[in-house]
Motif scaffolding. Structure first.
Motif, short mmCIF file in Angstrom:
data_model
loop_
_atom_site.label_atom_id
_atom_site.label_comp_id
_atom_site.label_asym_id
_atom_site.label_seq_id
_atom_site.Cartn_x
_atom_site.Cartn_y
_atom_site.Cartn_z
N LYS A 158 15.45 -63.33 5.02
CA LYS A 158 14.68 -64.57 5.08
C LYS A 158 14.76 -65.30 3.74
CE LYS A 158 10.97 -67.41 5.44
NZ LYS A 158 10.36 -68.23 4.38
N LEU A 159 14.58 -64.58 2.66
CA LEU A 159 14.63 -65.16 1.32
C LEU A 159 16.00 -65.78 1.03
CD1 LEU A 159 13.74 -65.53 -1.67
CD2 LEU A 159 14.39 -63.15 -2.05
N PHE A 160 17.04 -65.00 1.19
CA PHE A 160 18.38 -65.46 0.81
C PHE A 160 18.86 -66.60 1.71
CE2 PHE A 160 22.96 -65.56 0.87
CZ PHE A 160 23.29 -65.48 -0.47
N CYS A 161 18.70 -66.42 3.02
CA CYS A 161 19.25 -67.41 3.95
C CYS A 161 18.56 -68.76 3.83
CB CYS A 161 19.15 -66.89 5.38
SG CYS A 161 20.21 -65.46 5.73
N THR A 162 17.24 -68.76 3.64
CA THR A 162 16.55 -70.03 3.55
C THR A 162 16.79 -70.71 2.21
OG1 THR A 162 14.49 -68.94 2.87
CG2 THR A 162 14.80 -69.34 5.22
N ASP A 163 16.88 -69.93 1.12
CA ASP A 163 17.25 -70.52 -0.16
C ASP A 163 18.67 -71.08 -0.08
OD1 ASP A 163 14.83 -70.03 -1.35
OD2 ASP A 163 15.53 -68.40 -2.64
N VAL A 218 11.35 -76.54 5.11
CA VAL A 218 10.26 -75.81 5.75
C VAL A 218 10.61 -74.35 5.97
CG1 VAL A 218 10.88 -76.20 8.20
CG2 VAL A 218 8.47 -76.07 7.52
N LEU A 219 11.89 -74.03 6.06
CA LEU A 219 12.29 -72.65 6.30
C LEU A 219 11.99 -71.75 5.11
CD1 LEU A 219 15.68 -73.36 8.13
CD2 LEU A 219 13.45 -72.82 9.15
N GLN A 220 11.85 -72.33 3.92
CA GLN A 220 11.43 -71.56 2.75
C GLN A 220 9.94 -71.27 2.75
OE1 GLN A 220 13.15 -74.41 -0.17
NE2 GLN A 220 14.30 -72.66 -0.95
N ILE A 221 9.21 -71.87 3.69
CA ILE A 221 7.75 -71.78 3.71
C ILE A 221 7.23 -70.97 4.89
CG2 ILE A 221 5.63 -73.15 3.87
CD1 ILE A 221 7.22 -75.45 2.52
N VAL A 222 7.78 -71.20 6.10
CA VAL A 222 7.23 -70.57 7.29
C VAL A 222 7.49 -69.07 7.32
CG1 VAL A 222 7.37 -72.67 8.68
CG2 VAL A 222 9.32 -71.09 8.62
N GLU A 223 6.67 -68.36 8.10
CA GLU A 223 6.78 -66.90 8.29
C GLU A 223 6.73 -66.14 6.97
OE1 GLU A 223 7.86 -65.36 11.51
OE2 GLU A 223 7.92 -67.24 12.61
N GLY A 224 5.90 -66.63 6.06
CA GLY A 224 5.80 -66.05 4.72
C GLY A 224 6.67 -66.82 3.75
N THR A 225 6.05 -67.46 2.75
CA THR A 225 6.84 -68.21 1.78
C THR A 225 7.85 -67.29 1.09
OG1 THR A 225 5.35 -67.76 -0.08
CG2 THR A 225 4.82 -69.66 1.32
N ASN A 226 8.84 -67.88 0.46
CA ASN A 226 9.83 -67.05 -0.21
C ASN A 226 9.28 -66.32 -1.41
OD1 ASN A 226 11.56 -67.82 1.76
ND2 ASN A 226 13.10 -68.75 0.42
N GLN A 227 8.17 -66.80 -1.97
CA GLN A 227 7.49 -66.03 -3.01
C GLN A 227 6.89 -64.76 -2.41
OE1 GLN A 227 7.27 -69.44 -2.72
NE2 GLN A 227 8.66 -69.66 -4.47
N ILE A 228 6.35 -64.86 -1.20
CA ILE A 228 5.83 -63.67 -0.52
C ILE A 228 6.97 -62.71 -0.20
CG2 ILE A 228 4.82 -62.85 1.65
CD1 ILE A 228 2.75 -63.91 -0.27
#
Length: 390
Positions: free
Chosen positions: A327-332, A365-375
Motif C-alpha cells: 500500500k505504501l509503495f504503490c500509492t507513493d 487520495v490513495l495515499q490517505i485511504v485505508e490507513g495513511t502512508n504514515q500509518i
C-alpha cells in the motif's frame, strides 16, 4: 478528450479460467466504462450501472467462496482485475475494493446461518456495500471511535456518526464498527446494517479534489435498531475483525494505485512519441526518456510487491507487513508517476483536455485511504522493531 482503454499488461494468471475472466473484464471496460469515464467523472456521476453489470457478470465477489455466490478466485487474480478497473476508472476500481472490504467481516467471521442469509445477495445479487470505521474525531486512531451500540433485549440500538464513507448514502448495506463495551480496542463490535434502516441518514457528499463520481459522505445513526442476528463475530471482537479486513483492503488500494499509474504512463508514452519539438519526437530527448523509464520501473516494482503479498495471503501465510509495504509503495509510486505524466505533457497535462491531471488528483487520495502512508510506515516498523515504547 475521452479516455483510452488501458493497454494490455502481461499478466501472471494461474489458470485458463482466470485468463478468460480477465478477458471478460477488459471487454466490459472497453464497452461500458472507458467511453464515458472522463465525462461522468467531470459531471460527478456515480456509475451504479457499472456495479450492477459487474455483479451480474460475477465480478463483485471474486475472492469469496462460490458456495455463497463468490468467484472462488485467489487474491492474486482478484487484485489484477482491480488494477485493470482502476486503470479504466478509479471510481469503479476503488468501489469494487470497498465492496469487497465490506463483505470481508461476514464472509470471514459470520455464522453459517448469517452467511447463507446475506452473502448471496452481497456477492452476486446486485447489492453494493460500504465500510464504516472512521469517524469525525477518529481516523487513524480507530480504536477511539465513539459510535455506540447499546443492547435492548434481542436488538442493538446504534447511535453516532461515521465519516469519510465511500458509497455513503448509496450503499445497500454497511459493515459498521461500534462501541459495545468499555474504552479501547476491546470494546468494539461489528454489525451488518441495511442501507434503508430507519434512523440512518447520509449527509451531503464531500466536495473533493478527485474521484467526483464516487460519493464520500458522513453517515448519521440516530437510534438505528437492528437485531442481534446482525452482529458479526463475538462482542468485543470488532476491532480485530476491522484490522483483518484492512490488511486485505490495503492490497486492493495498492492494485488500484498501480492501475492509475499505468494509465498515466500509457498516456505519457503516447504523447511523448507523437509530440514533435525541434524536428523530432520529445521521447527522443534523454531527460524525458529517463523520466519514462523511472515511471515504468516504479509501476513494475509496485505490481510485483502487491502480487507477492497476495500470494502469501493465498497460501494462508502472514501478510500484514507486506500488505502495508505494498500500500505504501504503490500509492507513493502512483503519486510520483501521475505527477511526472503531467510534466511530460507540459501545459496540456495541466488541462482537463487530457486525463493525466485527473489521474494526479485521484492518486492523492490513495495515499490517505485505508490507513495513511504514515500509518503504513508505523505498521511496517512495528513488525521490524516491535511496538513503540511509551
Amino acid at each position: 478528450m475521452p479516455d483510452r482503454a488501458p493497454r494490455p499488461v502481461d499478466r501472471q494468471l494461474p489458470t485458463e479460467e482466470s485468463k478468460d475472466l480477465l478477458a471478460l473484464v477488459r471487454d466490459i471496460i472497453e464497452r461500458e466504462i472507458v467511453p464515458v469515464a472522463a465525462e461522468e467523472e467531470a459531471a460527478g456521476h456515480f456509475p451504479r450501472e457499472n456495479f450492477s453489470l459487474l455483479s451480474e457478470s460475477g465480478l463483485l465477489g471474486l475472492p469469496y467462496d462460490s458456495e455463497h455466490g463468490g468467484g472462488d478466485q485467489p487474491y492474486e487474480v482478484y487484485l489484477q482485475v482491480l488494477e485493470e478497473l482502476g486503470a479504466a476508472r478509479l471510481t469503479v476500481g476503488l468501489g469494487v475494493s470497498v465492496h469487497s472490504l465490506a463483505c470481508h467481516a461476514l464472509a470471514s467471521y459470520g455464522t453459517a446461518d448469517q452467511q447463507a442469509k446475506h452473502l448471496p445477495a452481497m456477492l452476486g445479487g446486485g447489492l453494493l456495500g460500504a465500510y464504516c470505521l472512521s469517524e469525525p474525531a477518529s481516523g487513524s486512531d480507530a480504536a477511539s471511535l465513539r459510535t455506540r451500540a447499546v443492547r435492548d433485549g434481542d436488538d442493538w440500538v446504534i447511535t453516532g456518526t461515521k465519516a469519510w464513507i465511500t458509497h455513503g448514502g448509496v450503499a445497500d448495506f454497511y459493515t459498521v464498527l461500534a462501541r459495545t463495551g468499555g474504552e479501547g480496542a476491546g470494546g468494539i463490535s461489528a454489525f451488518l446494517v441495511p442501507g434503508d434502516a430507519e434512523g440512518l441518514t447520509a449527509a451531503a457528499p464531500e466536495k473533493k479534489m478527485g474521484m467526483n463520481g464516487s460519493p464520500t459522505a458522513q453517515l448519521h445513526f440516530d437510534g438505528v435498531r437492528i437485531g442481534d442476528d446482525r452482529r458479526i463475530g463475538d462482542e468485543g471482537q470488532g476491532f480485530a475483525i476491522a484490522l483483518s479486513a484492512l490488511d486485505s483492503g490495503r492490497l486492493g488500494i495498492a492494485a488500484c494505485a498501480v492501475g492509475v499509474a499505468q494509465a498515466a504512463l500509457d498516456e505519457a508514452v503516447e504523447y511523448a512519441t507523437g509530440r514533435l519539438q525541434f524536428g523530432r519526437p520529445i521521447a527522443d530527448f534523454q531527460g524525458l526518456r529517463f523520466m519514462l523509464a523511472d515511471m515504468a520501473t516504479r509501476i513494475e516494482a509496485g505490481r510485483a510487491l502487491y502480487l507477492a503479498a497476495a500470494r502469501l495471503r493465498d497460501a494462508g501465510l502472514p501478510f500484514s507487513r507486506q500488505a502495508a509495504m505494498a500500500k505504501l509503495f504503490c500509492t507513493d509510486a502512483a503519486m510520483q508517476v501521475t505527477t511526472d505524466a503531467v510534466q511530460v505533457l507540459g501545459g496540456y497535462g495541466y488541462t482537463a483536455d487530457f486525463p493525466v491531471e485527473r489521474y494526479m488528483r485521484e492518486a492523492k487520495v490513495l495515499q490517505i485511504v485505508e490507513g495513511t502512508n504514515q500509518i503504513q510506515r508505523m505498521v511496517i516498523a512495528r513488525h521490524l522493531a516491535g511496538p513503540e515504547t511509551r
